[in-house]
Design a protein around this motif. Structure first.
Motif, short mmCIF file in Angstrom:
data_model
loop_
_atom_site.label_atom_id
_atom_site.label_comp_id
_atom_site.label_asym_id
_atom_site.label_seq_id
_atom_site.Cartn_x
_atom_site.Cartn_y
_atom_site.Cartn_z
N GLY A 299 0.89 -1.22 -0.18
CA GLY A 299 0.05 0.06 0.06
C GLY A 299 0.67 1.12 0.15
N LYS A 300 1.98 1.19 -0.78
CA LYS A 300 2.86 2.45 -0.95
C LYS A 300 2.18 3.57 -1.74
CE LYS A 300 5.73 0.53 2.03
NZ LYS A 300 5.35 0.74 3.37
N VAL A 301 2.71 4.83 -1.39
CA VAL A 301 2.50 5.88 -2.44
C VAL A 301 3.53 5.74 -3.46
CG1 VAL A 301 2.59 8.43 -2.41
CG2 VAL A 301 1.59 7.32 -0.62
N ILE A 302 3.09 5.23 -4.69
CA ILE A 302 4.13 5.05 -5.70
C ILE A 302 4.29 5.93 -6.64
CG2 ILE A 302 4.56 3.08 -7.41
CD1 ILE A 302 2.72 1.44 -5.85
N ILE A 303 5.64 6.48 -6.69
CA ILE A 303 5.95 7.45 -8.00
C ILE A 303 6.56 6.59 -9.10
CG2 ILE A 303 6.75 9.76 -8.60
CD1 ILE A 303 4.89 9.80 -6.13
N LEU A 316 -3.67 3.18 -12.97
CA LEU A 316 -3.86 4.58 -13.52
C LEU A 316 -3.26 5.80 -12.92
CD1 LEU A 316 -7.98 3.96 -13.88
CD2 LEU A 316 -5.99 3.87 -15.61
N HIS A 317 -2.96 6.70 -13.56
CA HIS A 317 -2.42 7.85 -12.88
C HIS A 317 -3.34 8.60 -12.08
CE1 HIS A 317 0.21 11.48 -12.50
NE2 HIS A 317 -0.72 12.15 -13.08
N GLU A 318 -2.87 9.04 -10.90
CA GLU A 318 -3.56 9.49 -9.72
C GLU A 318 -4.83 8.82 -9.05
OE1 GLU A 318 -5.01 13.37 -11.09
OE2 GLU A 318 -3.12 14.36 -10.68
N LYS A 319 -4.70 7.45 -9.51
CA LYS A 319 -5.57 6.36 -8.56
C LYS A 319 -4.83 5.57 -8.07
CE LYS A 319 -9.32 2.57 -9.25
NZ LYS A 319 -9.94 2.06 -10.09
N GLU A 320 -3.92 4.80 -8.55
CA GLU A 320 -2.99 3.71 -7.83
C GLU A 320 -1.70 4.31 -7.83
OE1 GLU A 320 -6.02 1.24 -9.63
OE2 GLU A 320 -4.63 2.28 -10.58
N VAL A 321 -1.15 5.13 -8.87
CA VAL A 321 0.19 5.70 -8.74
C VAL A 321 0.28 6.93 -9.16
CG1 VAL A 321 1.17 3.31 -9.36
CG2 VAL A 321 0.42 4.82 -11.28
N LEU A 322 1.34 7.53 -9.12
CA LEU A 322 1.74 8.94 -10.01
C LEU A 322 2.90 8.70 -10.87
CD1 LEU A 322 1.63 11.68 -7.17
CD2 LEU A 322 -0.20 11.08 -8.77
N PHE A 323 2.39 8.92 -12.29
CA PHE A 323 3.70 8.74 -13.10
C PHE A 323 4.45 9.85 -13.21
CE2 PHE A 323 0.44 5.30 -14.74
CZ PHE A 323 1.27 4.16 -14.31
N LEU A 330 9.25 14.08 -11.33
CA LEU A 330 9.48 12.97 -10.37
C LEU A 330 9.40 14.22 -8.96
CD1 LEU A 330 10.38 10.62 -8.81
CD2 LEU A 330 12.70 10.97 -9.30
N VAL A 331 10.08 14.79 -8.99
CA VAL A 331 10.25 15.66 -7.82
C VAL A 331 8.80 16.60 -7.57
CG1 VAL A 331 11.22 17.93 -6.82
CG2 VAL A 331 12.82 16.22 -7.82
N ASN A 332 8.32 16.94 -8.55
CA ASN A 332 6.98 17.59 -8.31
C ASN A 332 5.86 16.64 -7.75
OD1 ASN A 332 8.11 19.89 -9.44
ND2 ASN A 332 7.15 19.69 -11.33
N ASN A 333 5.98 15.52 -8.05
CA ASN A 333 5.01 14.47 -7.55
C ASN A 333 5.22 13.93 -6.32
OD1 ASN A 333 3.37 13.89 -9.88
ND2 ASN A 333 4.81 12.55 -10.74
N ILE A 334 6.59 14.00 -5.92
CA ILE A 334 7.03 13.55 -4.59
C ILE A 334 6.50 14.94 -3.83
CG2 ILE A 334 8.91 13.43 -2.72
CD1 ILE A 334 10.45 12.12 -5.16
#
Length: 380
Positions: A299-303, A316-323, A330-334
């Motif tokens: 259940g990690k927050v996955i980038i 899906l982006h913004e559902k299970e992961v952030l691509f 990458l930095v913006n998503n973190i």
């Protein structure tokens, strides 16, 4: 009550990747859904079909050890189907034995554009497997058969009467002994079923160097991973955990990016469980790396760098992961998830749901068995 279906496992030439399939089967047997039998298979299983640029096909006599074979039997009607699971990194390599003899092939690194280059009678057999990872079932049996099959089938592949005969056999024996000893370190499925929410923020990215750095794809992966490790260390010095697992290549070429996290499988998993934000990058030749399945299980927050392999149900982006597609993204998503606890909680929850419903070996192997069972009526 006797199960309606039996699955025969033909001992494979490779046990590391195929452990995922075996785990699903043995766990389903424990649940009473199927009966599992293990049969010794000493065949060489030689031959590959390779899709080249512009769809041209090349045929090789090489073995394809990461394709394993199984037979599904209806115990009432006695109808049966032979199926294969292709866990090879290369999306464009296919086992000739599987293409010619199997009713179904489930491919880990599935790319529709490549599959569509095959003749119709082959491509129609091939289906998406989805994500997999190395794992072990407490209910596995017939270990001795797996051991014998591993050693003898690989010795058989390398059997050739020439001046290097004994050296080749000794090298093969040592390689398979190392392989068997590594398999024994595989973690049990219960370790991935259990998870806990971490209490503090941390950013986790532990990775490794592959052999043959002189190869273009390998070098590219190493350089990408090195750049990301350095970026994370510099941008988040108090939060970052990980780096390159120490090895000869890593120590010689990336000494300033070595990991501060243990690499032994159980200790690595313990460290992963304590992190909340994790980073994913592609595997060899764009294959889906095991760490994606492991991240989802916890259940990690996955980038993540986008996958090129097609899954039965896309992430899906913004559902299970952030691509991410760049270092800046990458930095913006973190920073987004560090500053938005609701988004982080949503990604974590959906990641775990995706694992439980689609990646857990029981769920995924039952899915592919049900696909074949539903087509038993169409089989002559």
């Amino acid at each position: 009550m006797k199960p309606k279906y039996t699955v025969i496992i033909y001992t494979p030439q490779e046990l590391n990747h195929s452990s995922y399939i075996q785990t699903g089967l043995f766990e389903l047997e424990h649940l009473g859904y199927i009966k599992v039998k293990v049969k010794l298979n000493l065949n060489k299983n030689l031959g590959r079909t390779i899709v080249l640029n512009k769809g041209k096909l090349k045929h090789s006599k090489q073995p394809h050890p990461k394709t394993s074979f199984y037979r599904l039997i209806n115990n009432t009607t006695k109808k049966h189907m032979l199926f294969a699971v292709d866990l090879y990194d290369f999306a464009n390599h296919f086992s000739n034995v599987a293409l010619e003899k199997c009713d179904y092939i489930f491919k880990r690194n599935y790319e529709r554009g490549i599959v569509n280059c095959l003749p119709d009678n082959y491509k129609n057999k091939i289906h998406k497997l989805g994500l997999s990872f190395g794992v072990h079932s407490s209910f596995k049996h017939n270990n001795f058969k797996f051991l014998v099959g591993l050693f003898i089938s690989n010795l058989n592949v390398n059997f050739k009467l020439d001046s290097l005969f004994f050296k080749r056999l000794l090298r093969t024996y040592k390689a398979q002994l190392n392989h068997w000893n590594f398999i024994k370190t595989t973690r049990k499925i219960e370790r991935f079923e259990n998870f806990e929410k971490p209490e503090i923020n941390s950013i986790f990215f532990q990775t490794r160097c592959f052999n043959h750095e002189e190869q273009k794809d390998v070098k590219g992966i190493h350089q990408q991973r090195y750049r990301i490790i350095k970026l994370l260390k510099q941008t988040y010095p108090k939060l970052f955990l990980g780096g390159f697992i120490p090895s000869k290549i890593a120590t010689n070429n990336y000494k300033d990016a070595l990991s501060n996290v243990p690499s032994e499988p159980e200790l690595y998993l313990n460290a992963l469980k304590k992190a909340n934000i994790v980073i994913y990058t592609r595997g060899l030749v764009n294959s889906p790396a095991w760490k994606m399945a492991e991240y989802l299980s916890q259940g990690k927050v996955i980038i993540a760098e986008p996958l090129t392999a097609e899954l039965p149900v896309p992430l899906l982006h913004e559902k299970e992961v952030l691509f991410f597609h760049s270092d800046k993204e990458l930095v913006n998503n973190i920073n987004r998830v560090l500053g938005d606890s609701i988004l982080a909680e949503t990604l974590s929850k959906n990641a775990r749901i995706y694992f439980e419903s689609l990646v857990h070996p029981v769920k995924n192997i039952k899915r592919i068995l049900d696909m074949m069972i539903n087509n038993f009526g169409n089989k002559e």
